[in-house]
Design an enzyme around this catalytic site. Structure first.
Site, PDB file in Angstrom:
ATOM      1  CG  ASP D  34      -2.065  -0.991   1.078  1.00  0.00           C
ATOM      2  OD1 ASP D  34      -2.313  -1.466  -0.049  1.00  0.00           O
ATOM      3  OD2 ASP D  34      -2.719  -1.274   2.086  1.00  0.00           O
ATOM      4  CG  ASN D 108      -4.825   5.819   3.606  1.00  0.00           C
ATOM      5  OD1 ASN D 108      -5.771   5.343   2.971  1.00  0.00           O
ATOM      6  ND2 ASN D 108      -3.714   5.142   3.859  1.00  0.00           N
ATOM      7  CG  ASP D 138      -1.749  12.057  22.674  1.00  0.00           C
ATOM      8  OD1 ASP D 138      -1.572  12.996  23.458  1.00  0.00           O
ATOM      9  OD2 ASP D 138      -1.490  10.878  22.959  1.00  0.00           O
ATOM     10  CB  THR D 149      -9.620   0.298   6.685  1.00  0.00           C
ATOM     11  OG1 THR D 149      -8.925   0.672   5.492  1.00  0.00           O
ATOM     12  CG2 THR D 149     -11.082   0.103   6.355  1.00  0.00           C
ATOM     13  CE1 TYR D 151      -2.836   7.090  14.401  1.00  0.00           C
ATOM     14  CE2 TYR D 151      -2.678   9.161  13.236  1.00  0.00           C
ATOM     15  CZ  TYR D 151      -2.498   8.422  14.373  1.00  0.00           C
ATOM     16  OH  TYR D 151      -1.966   9.010  15.499  1.00  0.00           O
ATOM     17  CG  LEU D 153     -10.241   0.402  12.154  1.00  0.00           C
ATOM     18  CD1 LEU D 153     -11.702   0.778  12.289  1.00  0.00           C
ATOM     19  CD2 LEU D 153     -10.093  -0.642  11.058  1.00  0.00           C
ATOM     20  CB  SER D 154      -5.058   2.779  14.935  1.00  0.00           C
ATOM     21  OG  SER D 154      -4.625   1.810  14.017  1.00  0.00           O
ATOM     22  CD  GLN D 208       3.629   7.899   1.358  1.00  0.00           C
ATOM     23  OE1 GLN D 208       3.452   8.534   0.340  1.00  0.00           O
ATOM     24  NE2 GLN D 208       3.845   6.597   1.334  1.00  0.00           N
TER      25      GLN D 208
END
Lengths: 258, 258, 258, 258
Positions: D34, D108, D138, D149, D151, D153-154, D208
């Site tokens: 990805d 994303n 944060d 799906t 960052y 999602l985390s 990135q």
């Protein structure tokens, strides 16, 4: 206040002149907020001196007394009539190639933070020598019950009663969808081994002391031998404070008809 | 198995004929899953007999041994070489107009369930006589460390190490956005007072025993005096089982390049 | 109010005498709370009549006007100067052996509730004919953007802007640790097939209409052709209401020093 | 592969020599994961060239084809028989004193990261000119459906179907206990104003491109005019991939008896 009954021996931390006098003190007062109290915690706990946190502005979590309340309870404090909570502390050591390069106490939490360039880091966690997990995340928090209402709570961890002795392990933005915070006994030895970290990865204690982490370092977290003895405000319960300050469990304002 | 060394005295619970013999047993085996073990727990814990849970199919949380493993460890079990975990139990009493109408033990959890017609219920929670909160929700769970990996976990509660003694209070679908699960000391007395409930509201223990709840009832949850003594499988840790069975902390299958 | 300018034709729903008059109405007012408005929604949306929700007590989510505010904006309402939000509705059909046994509209959500004896149920979910998941849980919620701030939010689902057209699928107390709510396009057809249910399992719409579910039933949820047209209160934004009523995003009361 | 039918014009990004040839390409292939695909996204989307992501190792989210699968579908790809998903992109601009200092596309997410010294930052969020919230956290994530799906999602955000057009706003470790992720229409203009930030605060796109943020900067996030056109693998659904890669909705391994 009745200044005839109290010897005021320190005005601010950092004043080294008071170090000789402090060990003889019966009790310490901090004026400010939780931050002030946290910065004094390590020093006071090693001396075993109980502390009364007075919050200049609003109420704090640790600085449980307002200016008005401390006036009311001042005599009770001096006469040692108020309950003292012995709060557990964490000791965090960082080893680099077998040598200890960092050794400090934390009241709230030990946190490993990913840092620049903000890639997720991978930390292997062992408890009592057993493999626990090796999550990829933005960071990891090992918190005391006292700290459970601080950073741990923001990261999704549970609230631990201050009367409980335990540690809670909570990752920050964990890539695994199935990670859930873990509460472990207070005497467990926690080791954190960095598997993949960033050049900006740090460990920070109570958002104050901190140490840069390198690839082969080992972070060890254990219960400290000393406790942090905080004088309790009899006017408020732990749950009151949670509700007042963090709006914990606050109910929606629904109309009667719904 | 070496049947000459063991007197097999019971085949299924409910068989009253064995009640006279059971008190003399050194150890009990259950064959089935966690459900089988839970249904035997109350009886065995009152007698203080340690239990070996054998899981006919896959591994269980409490039924820690597979058929193959129990063959390996059978002698060790009989010679009492395997560690026994003393798991805390909850006692749940329901009072109606001052009279006790329900009194049972729970290994996993005491849960109040809204039931038909599925309106949210409002429960006032007191711990040690102090007001904790009065959430509106679909239900409320008071869980042991053992039960923390069962219903409590589905409802968003934390995992408690089985070596910890504590209770965790977790609501189900709480209307308050700011409610978070609370972990309290094991000796706290928890009282639940129904403020608004449904005609279908029940309290259930381990998904087994249950009792209908009325408006002015009081549900009391405390630590039971007896413990549930479970023989541990030396081949696995608590964290293994969590990972194997619940996929706890399971890492994504990411390609190397990401 | 200027009663000479308005023909008041209905006082309460259920009064069948007004059914002939209602289709000619330009606008409808409901007095009460969100519940009152929800109970009128199906009828009004089929007729395409926009509704002004007046909340007798406090502010509601849908009943956006207080008594005072409706006095201020009464002329604007009649002169059609206020914006009208066209809120999407869900149509829920239940099929039993191929025959339709239930067919209703929902403003907020379609919810499947486990019911007695409170074992977790297993529901297979298909969207647009594709297998989505088959979670074990206490229930399942398919919500509109309007309903996203109701039951969906209590169960852990996200907030959907009322300006968005979408559905959100959120389980209640899901046994899988890795389930996360899913937001799908508004035109998707959702089918729910009960794999394991309880005798007390029901589907309920907006906490009002409901239908018992049997093993081989099929629950179909789609976007309704009609919309629910609600007159907006220009004094408040969606985010205001969320913050005022649910304390959404409410900040802790921290002292300056922390 | 049938190299007689394809002109292979680029081997790696950064090779500027291919820039003249690329605009005439009918289709692009990326080999890697990805990450490779994300790094090519901005360039390819501005040219409107659809991309086939081939994942050298395991399956990716965007790199939907394995080596084996691309062999099977190679002819279908060239004959344009496979469906192409037009995925929305975000444009992120950072203004400093009214001047644009950063302007990039994200596939994303756009993420603001607190950075050193890791104090929580306070960001004021406006959507379509309306105040949304001003959380302390944060960090903050503005994600596309594609990025939901990743960052998002985390950090606890919901999954958005790739067929939906929307943005989701999710804070990282929010201090407010009542903050919940918000899903908004794709055409909304999001402005993020830093109220309190750290010296190490950055905005990063897809992990990135990145840009340092100062006190009076303004971060603007809008939908990009171009889309990222990804060739879909007909062998798999969005839900398959979620389940395969992230173990989304994975069921516990319970024995039959429980």
């Amino acid at each position: 206040f009745s200044s005839d009954r109290v010897d005021i021996v320190f005005d601010s931390f950092g004043g080294s002149s008071i170090d000789g006098l402090l060990p003889d003190a019966d009790i310490a007062f901090t004026f400010g907020g939780d931050g002030t109290l946290l910065s004094a915690a390590s020093h006071l706990s090693s001396l075993g001196i109980p502390v009364v946190g007075v919050n200049a502005g609003r109420l704090g979590f640790l600085a449980e007394f307002s200016i008005e309340e401390i006036e009311t309870f001042f005599d009770d404090v001096l006469e040692k009539k108020l309950p003292i909570e012995k709060r557990m502390l964490l000791r965090c050591k960082v080893y680099s190639k077998g040598l200890e390069k960092f050794n400090r106490l934390a009241v709230n939490e030990v946190a490993v933070m990913a840092g620049k360039p903000f890639r997720m880091i991978e930390l292997l966690i062992e408890v009592e020598g057993e493999f626990l997990a090796d999550p990829r995340s933005d960071g990891l928090i090992i918190s005391t019950p006292t700290g459970s209402t601080a950073y741990n709570l923001s990261a999704g961890g549970p609230i631990l009663s201050s009367a409980l002795e335990a540690m809670v392990i909570t990752p920050v933005s964990c890539q695994s969808l199935s990670f859930r915070p873990v509460v472990i006994p207070p005497d467990y030895r926690v080791c954190i081994l960095p598997m993949k970290i960033n050049r900006g990865t740090w460990v920070t204690l109570d958002g104050q002391a901190s140490c840069s982490i390198k690839k082969h370092d080992c972070i060890e977290v254990t219960r400290a031998k000393s406790t942090f003895n905080v004088v309790s405000n009899p006017m408020r319960t732990y749950w009151n404070t949670l509700s007042d300050k963090l709006h914990w469990a606050k109910k929606p304002r629904y109309s009667e008809t719904t």
